[in-house]
Every structure is written in structure tokens, then in C-alpha cells.
Design a protein around this motif. Sequence first.
Motif, PDB file in Angstrom:
ATOM      1  N   THR A  45      41.096  50.448   7.152  1.00 32.72           N
ATOM      2  CA  THR A  45      41.846  49.431   8.008  1.00 32.72           C
ATOM      3  C   THR A  45      41.880  47.832   7.204  1.00 32.72           C
ATOM      4  N   LEU A  46      40.293  47.555   6.806  1.00 29.18           N
ATOM      5  CA  LEU A  46      40.177  46.264   6.273  1.00 29.18           C
ATOM      6  C   LEU A  46      41.150  46.439   4.931  1.00 29.18           C
ATOM      7  N   GLY A  47      41.329  47.219   4.258  1.00 27.75           N
ATOM      8  CA  GLY A  47      41.806  47.307   3.098  1.00 27.75           C
ATOM      9  C   GLY A  47      43.336  47.239   3.135  1.00 27.75           C
ATOM     10  N   ARG A  48      44.059  47.316   4.569  1.00 28.42           N
ATOM     11  CA  ARG A  48      45.179  47.498   4.578  1.00 28.42           C
ATOM     12  C   ARG A  48      45.988  46.264   5.584  1.00 28.42           C
ATOM     13  N   LEU A  49      44.870  45.211   5.736  1.00 31.96           N
ATOM     14  CA  LEU A  49      45.267  44.048   6.519  1.00 31.96           C
ATOM     15  C   LEU A  49      46.211  43.091   5.955  1.00 31.96           C
ATOM     16  N   HIS A  50      46.583  43.328   4.665  1.00 30.54           N
ATOM     17  CA  HIS A  50      47.539  42.497   4.027  1.00 30.54           C
ATOM     18  C   HIS A  50      49.105  43.135   4.131  1.00 30.54           C
ATOM     19  N   TYR A  51      48.996  44.372   4.763  1.00 28.25           N
ATOM     20  CA  TYR A  51      50.516  44.781   4.838  1.00 28.25           C
ATOM     21  C   TYR A  51      51.092  44.826   6.227  1.00 28.25           C
ATOM     22  N   LEU A  52      52.338  44.290   6.332  1.00 32.81           N
ATOM     23  CA  LEU A  52      53.026  44.320   7.622  1.00 32.81           C
ATOM     24  C   LEU A  52      52.914  45.499   8.241  1.00 32.81           C
ATOM     25  N   GLY A  53      53.086  46.683   7.602  1.00 32.85           N
ATOM     26  CA  GLY A  53      53.212  47.760   8.374  1.00 32.85           C
ATOM     27  C   GLY A  53      51.998  48.122   9.057  1.00 32.85           C
ATOM     28  N   THR A  54      50.833  47.458   8.831  1.00 32.84           N
ATOM     29  CA  THR A  54      49.487  47.875   9.267  1.00 32.84           C
ATOM     30  C   THR A  54      49.394  47.286  10.906  1.00 32.84           C
ATOM     31  N   TYR A  55      50.095  46.565  11.189  1.00 34.48           N
ATOM     32  CA  TYR A  55      50.166  45.900  12.632  1.00 34.48           C
ATOM     33  C   TYR A  55      51.049  46.542  13.665  1.00 34.48           C
ATOM     34  N   ASP A  56      50.555  46.479  14.742  1.00 34.25           N
ATOM     35  CA  ASP A  56      50.985  46.994  15.840  1.00 34.25           C
ATOM     36  C   ASP A  56      51.926  45.960  16.955  1.00 34.25           C
ATOM     37  N   TYR A  57      51.338  44.819  16.918  1.00 39.06           N
ATOM     38  CA  TYR A  57      51.664  43.684  17.934  1.00 39.06           C
ATOM     39  C   TYR A  57      51.856  42.638  17.135  1.00 39.06           C
ATOM     40  N   TRP A  58      52.983  41.895  17.565  1.00 42.79           N
ATOM     41  CA  TRP A  58      53.531  40.355  17.063  1.00 42.79           C
ATOM     42  C   TRP A  58      53.766  39.557  17.859  1.00 42.79           C
ATOM     43  N   GLY A  59      53.373  38.350  17.651  1.00 46.46           N
ATOM     44  CA  GLY A  59      53.779  37.287  18.433  1.00 46.46           C
ATOM     45  C   GLY A  59      55.222  36.847  17.930  1.00 46.46           C
ATOM     46  N   GLN A  60      55.686  35.625  18.672  1.00 49.82           N
ATOM     47  CA  GLN A  60      56.772  35.024  18.566  1.00 49.82           C
ATOM     48  C   GLN A  60      56.981  34.324  17.318  1.00 49.82           C
ATOM     49  N   GLY A  61      55.923  33.669  16.768  1.00 45.83           N
ATOM     50  CA  GLY A  61      56.107  32.716  15.821  1.00 45.83           C
ATOM     51  C   GLY A  61      55.871  31.283  16.081  1.00 45.83           C
ATOM     52  N   THR A  62      55.582  30.285  15.298  1.00 49.45           N
ATOM     53  CA  THR A  62      55.571  28.925  15.410  1.00 49.45           C
ATOM     54  C   THR A  62      56.110  28.293  14.016  1.00 49.45           C
ATOM     55  N   GLN A  63      56.650  27.489  14.169  1.00 50.11           N
ATOM     56  CA  GLN A  63      57.251  26.808  13.018  1.00 50.11           C
ATOM     57  C   GLN A  63      56.361  25.578  12.370  1.00 50.11           C
ATOM     58  N   VAL A  64      56.122  25.837  11.123  1.00 50.14           N
ATOM     59  CA  VAL A  64      55.136  24.854  10.196  1.00 50.14           C
ATOM     60  C   VAL A  64      56.358  24.080   9.375  1.00 50.14           C
ATOM     61  N   THR A  65      56.280  23.104   9.285  1.00 48.67           N
ATOM     62  CA  THR A  65      57.368  22.139   8.629  1.00 48.67           C
ATOM     63  C   THR A  65      56.425  21.032   7.646  1.00 48.67           C
ATOM     64  N   VAL A  66      56.406  21.119   6.402  1.00 50.01           N
ATOM     65  CA  VAL A  66      55.720  20.359   5.549  1.00 50.01           C
ATOM     66  C   VAL A  66      56.698  19.501   4.686  1.00 50.01           C
ATOM     67  N   SER A  67      56.540  18.052   4.767  1.00 48.20           N
ATOM     68  CA  SER A  67      57.742  17.251   4.339  1.00 48.20           C
ATOM     69  C   SER A  67      56.935  16.743   2.887  1.00 48.20           C
ATOM     70  N   SER A  68      57.806  16.437   2.150  1.00 50.32           N
ATOM     71  CA  SER A  68      57.322  16.005   0.627  1.00 50.32           C
ATOM     72  C   SER A  68      57.204  14.313   0.562  1.00 50.32           C
TER      73      SER A  68
END
Length: 130
Positions: free
Chosen positions: A107-130
Motif C-alpha cells: 500500500t505504501l508503494g501505491r500512495l502516489h497513484y490516484l486509484g489507490t484512494y477510496d475517499y476524496w475531499g472537495q478541494g481547496t484553491q491555492v493561487t500563487v502570484s508572480s
Amino acid sequence: QVQLVESGGGLVQAGGSLRLSCAASGRTFSDYAVGWFRQAPGKDREFVAAISWSGNSRNYADSVKGRFTISRDNAKNTVYVVMNSLKPEDTAVYYCAATEGPRSFATLGRLHYLGTYDYWGQGTQVTVSS
């Protein structure tokens, strides 16, 4: 089941810092390994960082290594990612995700794959200005 809610996003100048939080409710939080992903406009969702059930194992995408730090507080049912030295290319919606996968090296070896995950949050926006 577990429900995930991200917070902490916002607008920051290049070189600045933010701390994102992923708060969980539902089942015992330490039953889940957790990852952070991000998705920029017009791009695929990509892996950012992940942390094991107890927090002893962490891994990072090469693009954020040395700048981002993931941690968890199981007593508070929360996973954090501190993002330093932010760049405009870090601009994205950031998502946390949890997996019910067994506590194993596999499982540790698969933690970088999207398909490994069963539950997701709705997200938070990060905007970095130059």
C-alpha cells in the motif's frame, strides 16, 4: 466511511507559504493512509505528498520535495501540508484523499497513484502570484 474537508488555501505571492489542512470525520482516522493531490486548469490531477497511517512514512513528488512537508495529528483527525517557497506553478486546486488499503509495504508503494484512494475531499484553491 470517512469524510474529508480541506481548508487553508488562498492567494499568496511567490516565495510565500501556506498550510493546508485535511480534517476527517467518520471512522478512526488512523485506519487510513492519506495523500494530497493537485489539479491545475487543463491538467491531470497529480500526486503531491502522502503519509502513512501513523505518520512514520512520508513521500513527496519531486516537484515539491524540500519545499512541502506533510504531517498528521491522529488525535485531531487532521493531516497537514505546509507549503514553503511557493511558485506560480504550484497554483492548483489541492485535494486530500484517504485509502482503506491494508497496512503494508504494498500500500505504501501505491500512495502516489490516484486509484489507490477510496475517499476524496472537495478541494481547496491555492493561487500563487508572480
